[in-house]
Motif scaffolding. Structure first.
Motif, short mmCIF file in Angstrom:
data_model
loop_
_atom_site.label_atom_id
_atom_site.label_comp_id
_atom_site.label_asym_id
_atom_site.label_seq_id
_atom_site.Cartn_x
_atom_site.Cartn_y
_atom_site.Cartn_z
N PHE A 32 0.79 -1.22 -0.04
CA PHE A 32 0.02 -0.14 0.08
C PHE A 32 0.81 1.20 -0.11
O PHE A 32 0.53 2.41 -0.68
CB PHE A 32 -0.83 0.17 1.22
N LYS A 33 1.76 1.26 0.81
CA LYS A 33 2.77 2.45 0.85
C LYS A 33 3.29 2.67 -0.60
O LYS A 33 3.67 3.63 -0.89
CB LYS A 33 3.71 2.10 1.91
N LEU A 34 4.03 1.55 -1.36
CA LEU A 34 4.70 1.69 -2.52
C LEU A 34 3.65 2.30 -3.65
O LEU A 34 4.08 3.08 -4.14
CB LEU A 34 5.11 0.51 -2.96
N ILE A 35 2.52 1.89 -3.42
CA ILE A 35 1.50 2.13 -4.50
C ILE A 35 0.82 3.51 -4.16
O ILE A 35 0.81 4.28 -5.31
CB ILE A 35 0.31 1.04 -4.88
N PHE A 36 0.54 3.65 -3.14
CA PHE A 36 -0.40 5.04 -2.78
C PHE A 36 0.46 5.95 -1.69
O PHE A 36 -0.13 6.61 -0.91
CB PHE A 36 -1.72 4.65 -2.06
N GLY A 37 1.72 5.89 -1.92
CA GLY A 37 2.64 6.75 -1.06
C GLY A 37 2.51 8.17 -1.47
O GLY A 37 2.66 9.30 -0.77
N TRP A 38 2.05 8.63 -2.66
CA TRP A 38 1.67 10.01 -2.87
C TRP A 38 0.44 10.52 -2.43
O TRP A 38 0.27 11.75 -2.39
CB TRP A 38 1.61 9.83 -4.64
N LEU A 39 -0.47 9.74 -1.73
CA LEU A 39 -1.63 10.46 -1.19
C LEU A 39 -1.30 11.38 -0.15
O LEU A 39 -0.18 11.48 0.45
CB LEU A 39 -2.49 9.25 -0.62
N PRO A 40 -2.16 12.39 0.03
CA PRO A 40 -1.73 13.23 1.46
C PRO A 40 -1.80 12.52 2.65
O PRO A 40 -2.36 11.24 2.86
CB PRO A 40 -2.99 14.13 1.54
N LYS A 41 -0.93 12.98 3.52
CA LYS A 41 -0.63 12.05 4.74
C LYS A 41 -1.74 11.71 5.71
O LYS A 41 -1.88 10.89 6.02
CB LYS A 41 0.24 12.92 5.66
N LEU A 43 -5.06 11.24 4.63
CA LEU A 43 -5.89 10.23 3.83
C LEU A 43 -4.99 8.88 3.81
O LEU A 43 -5.57 7.89 4.02
CB LEU A 43 -6.13 10.68 2.49
N PHE A 44 -3.72 8.89 3.68
CA PHE A 44 -2.92 7.67 3.57
C PHE A 44 -3.04 7.07 5.19
O PHE A 44 -3.23 5.79 5.08
CB PHE A 44 -1.42 8.05 3.52
N ASN A 45 -2.79 7.82 5.96
CA ASN A 45 -2.97 7.25 7.39
C ASN A 45 -4.35 6.78 7.90
O ASN A 45 -4.61 5.61 8.40
CB ASN A 45 -2.60 8.39 8.54
N PHE A 46 -5.62 7.40 7.24
CA PHE A 46 -6.95 6.87 7.36
C PHE A 46 -7.12 5.73 6.79
O PHE A 46 -7.63 4.74 7.22
CB PHE A 46 -7.87 8.07 6.76
N LEU A 47 -6.47 5.31 5.59
CA LEU A 47 -6.70 3.95 4.80
C LEU A 47 -5.70 2.95 5.25
O LEU A 47 -5.84 1.92 4.89
CB LEU A 47 -6.50 4.37 3.41
N LEU A 48 -4.75 3.32 6.07
CA LEU A 48 -3.78 2.28 6.41
C LEU A 48 -4.33 1.36 7.30
O LEU A 48 -3.89 0.12 7.18
CB LEU A 48 -2.58 2.95 7.20
#
Length: 72
Positions: A32-41, A43-48
């Motif tokens: 997930f980090k490799l593919i969606f690392g470009w998301l805002p922090k 949103l990224f933390n919410f989906l983790l």
């Protein structure tokens, strides 16, 4: 007083699947980090969290189908 004195418990039957669970969850979050690392922090933390739960679900399907018998 030991209430579990006569109980024989095979720990390998428990440790192996738990290690696989942790590895599966780490691999799904890494992908997930490799593919969606470009998301805002935020949103990224919410989906983790849901992605880690997806890793647990991916682990649970083969375990339910009898893969845990490999560790017996």
């Amino acid at each position: 007083m030991n209430i579990f004195e006569g109980i024989d418990f095979n720990t390998m039957q428990l440790i192996g699947p738990i290690v696989l669970l942790v590895v599966t969850m780490i691999l799904t979050t890494f992908l997930f980090k490799l593919i969606f690392g470009w998301l805002p922090k935020s949103l990224f933390n919410f989906l983790l969290g849901p992605i880690a739960l997806l890793g647990a679900y991916i682990w649970a399907i083969p375990m339910n189908m009898g893969f845990y018998e490999l560790f017996k």
